[in-house]
Structure formats: C-alpha cells, structure tokens
Design a protein around this motif. Sequence first.
Motif, mmCIF file in Angstrom:
data_model
loop_
_atom_site.group_PDB
_atom_site.id
_atom_site.type_symbol
_atom_site.label_atom_id
_atom_site.label_comp_id
_atom_site.label_asym_id
_atom_site.label_seq_id
_atom_site.Cartn_x
_atom_site.Cartn_y
_atom_site.Cartn_z
ATOM 1 N N SER A 297 -13.971 21.632 29.819
ATOM 2 C CA SER A 297 -13.217 22.396 29.383
ATOM 3 C C SER A 297 -13.094 23.547 29.839
ATOM 4 O O SER A 297 -12.223 24.427 30.034
ATOM 5 N N SER A 298 -14.457 24.086 30.471
ATOM 6 C CA SER A 298 -14.499 25.178 31.413
ATOM 7 C C SER A 298 -13.966 25.268 32.598
ATOM 8 O O SER A 298 -13.963 26.221 33.401
ATOM 9 N N ARG A 299 -13.514 24.064 33.006
ATOM 10 C CA ARG A 299 -13.326 23.676 34.704
ATOM 11 C C ARG A 299 -14.223 24.191 35.455
ATOM 12 O O ARG A 299 -14.014 24.512 36.667
ATOM 13 N N ASP A 300 -15.637 23.631 35.182
ATOM 14 C CA ASP A 300 -16.756 23.860 36.040
ATOM 15 C C ASP A 300 -16.839 22.592 36.861
ATOM 16 O O ASP A 300 -18.021 21.944 36.776
ATOM 17 N N LEU A 301 -15.652 22.070 37.415
ATOM 18 C CA LEU A 301 -15.940 20.853 37.961
ATOM 19 C C LEU A 301 -16.331 21.011 39.345
ATOM 20 O O LEU A 301 -16.949 19.622 39.525
ATOM 21 N N ALA A 302 -16.256 21.820 39.834
ATOM 22 C CA ALA A 302 -17.091 21.768 41.565
ATOM 23 C C ALA A 302 -18.432 21.437 41.121
ATOM 24 O O ALA A 302 -19.174 20.559 41.777
ATOM 25 N N PHE A 303 -19.208 21.879 40.122
ATOM 26 C CA PHE A 303 -20.429 21.810 39.741
ATOM 27 C C PHE A 303 -20.801 20.375 39.424
ATOM 28 O O PHE A 303 -21.754 19.723 40.024
ATOM 29 N N LEU A 304 -20.182 19.796 38.316
ATOM 30 C CA LEU A 304 -20.221 18.670 37.957
ATOM 31 C C LEU A 304 -19.916 17.611 39.062
ATOM 32 O O LEU A 304 -20.670 16.627 39.294
ATOM 33 N N ALA A 305 -18.876 17.592 40.014
ATOM 34 C CA ALA A 305 -18.855 16.587 41.262
ATOM 35 C C ALA A 305 -19.819 16.926 41.971
ATOM 36 O O ALA A 305 -20.479 15.529 42.631
ATOM 37 N N MET A 306 -20.301 18.138 42.282
ATOM 38 C CA MET A 306 -21.505 18.205 43.017
ATOM 39 C C MET A 306 -22.672 17.310 42.651
ATOM 40 O O MET A 306 -23.410 16.807 43.474
ATOM 41 N N ILE A 307 -23.067 17.238 41.531
ATOM 42 C CA ILE A 307 -24.261 17.114 41.071
ATOM 43 C C ILE A 307 -24.393 15.577 40.847
ATOM 44 O O ILE A 307 -25.050 14.862 41.331
ATOM 45 N N TYR A 308 -23.071 15.041 40.391
ATOM 46 C CA TYR A 308 -22.890 13.555 40.312
ATOM 47 C C TYR A 308 -22.825 13.033 41.896
ATOM 48 O O TYR A 308 -23.856 11.933 41.796
ATOM 49 N N VAL A 309 -22.476 13.641 42.777
ATOM 50 C CA VAL A 309 -22.586 12.856 44.158
ATOM 51 C C VAL A 309 -24.159 12.984 44.614
ATOM 52 O O VAL A 309 -24.692 12.142 45.159
ATOM 53 N N VAL A 310 -24.946 14.071 44.308
ATOM 54 C CA VAL A 310 -26.169 14.098 44.650
ATOM 55 C C VAL A 310 -26.909 13.234 43.795
ATOM 56 O O VAL A 310 -27.987 12.640 44.606
#
Length: 249
Positions: A163-176
């Motif tokens: 909801s905070s649009r912290d999407l780049a972090f979420l995507a990076m962590i999921y890929v890692v």
Amino acid sequence: LARGEVREVAGFCGPLLAVRFGVSFYWSSCAFAAGAAGTTALAAHQVLIGMFWSFTMGGEALSVSAQAFFPAFRQRLQGALARGGDGARELGDITELFYVFFRVSVMVASALTASAVLFAAFFAKGFSSDTMVVGNIRHIAHWLGLAVLPNCSTIMVEGVLTSSRDLAFLAMIYVVNAVVWGLFLSWMRQSAPTLEVLYVGLVVFQWTRCLQWFGRIYWVGPRYGVRVFGREAVGSGREYMMVLTGDPD
C-alpha cells in the motif's frame, strides 16, 4: 492512455509480477524437492502443503485489508499537511492502525498454528490410508506449525508495504530469496533428500521473510507515516509529504 500513464502502470505492475514469480517459484519447487525424497515423502508433502495453505489464509485477508485501510489514513495525513498542520494526530492514527493489524495478526496466527499442528498430529489418518504417509505427516507436524506461525504477520506487513508502493524492495527481496531457495533445494536433493530437511528450510524461509519485512517497516516506515517499535521519523510530518511528492527541498 498517455505515455506517462502507461509508464506509471508498468512501474507498478512490473515489480508485482516479480513478486508473484518469486512466490510461484518458491511453492512449485517444493514439490520438485519433495519428490527427491521418494513417493511416500511426496504424498505426505501434498497433504502438508495443503494444510499449510489452509491455515495461512488469514495472512492474505489481513494483507488485502491493510491495502484497503492504509491509503485512506495516508490521505487524511496529506490533507492535514496541505492545510498547514503538523500531521501529528494523523501520524498517530496510522501507527495505531498498524498495531491493531499486528495484534489481530498475532491472535489469528496463534489460533491457526495450533489448528495446523493439531490436524497434522492427530488427524493425519483422515488424509491418507498409507501408514508411512501418515507417519511422515505426524513427524513434520511441529515444523508445519513453525512455518505457519509467522505467516499472518508477515503477509500483513507485506500488505502495508504494498500500500506504500515499496514495490521495488519487495520485488528485489523475492527474487533474491527465490535464488537462495533454489540453491538450497539443489543442495538438498544432492546431499540431504528428506522431507524433514525440506520443512526445516521452509521454516527458515518463513522466519527470514518475516524479519525482512518487519526490518523494512521499522527502517523506512516513518517515510510512509508508519512509526513502529519505537522508531521515530527523522523529520516532521512534512517530511512524509516531501517523500510522497519527491520534493528535494
């Protein structure tokens, strides 16, 4: 749609696709790894993973609810700042909202964890007539509970970050995490192909992701108006508005 709007939509959807890829890879690869332990372990895994999904649905409900509630509270904060206020009351409301969600997630997780362990330990015969499969399910019951326990709170925080649009972090962590998980499964298949090792890895993954999300909300939460666990914003409520608008001053 204008070109800028297309870029905005792509910038929002792209990281979410990476998140869904990470989730899909993680869960689908579990069956691949369980197969290395033999057909009995694979059959037990199918029952256990079904239980896992059944007893972690509360996290998805809380995540969706967080994505519905938090933007409205942030709009109230934006309105207060636009009127020249300091936003202190609104920031307090957002923090209190987070704690409400957190308390509910802990209560739901506790009930679901107890239910998952109970079903796996005492009702395994209802899922299979094979005594070896039943034995595997019962043997993994406590690991299943440890994997279920952090899920509600973790996915709730993921909803707040989304909801905070912290999407780049979420995507990076999921890929890692997906890469690390793949390496773990490769090692497991070659060196320790057992169902217990797989579920120990599942527990480690679940708690690692929990620490990642809570660490993120603690560290950058004040930028989004969420000040939790004693973390204070580095500036006033006006800095929150600055972050949203991208104002460098």
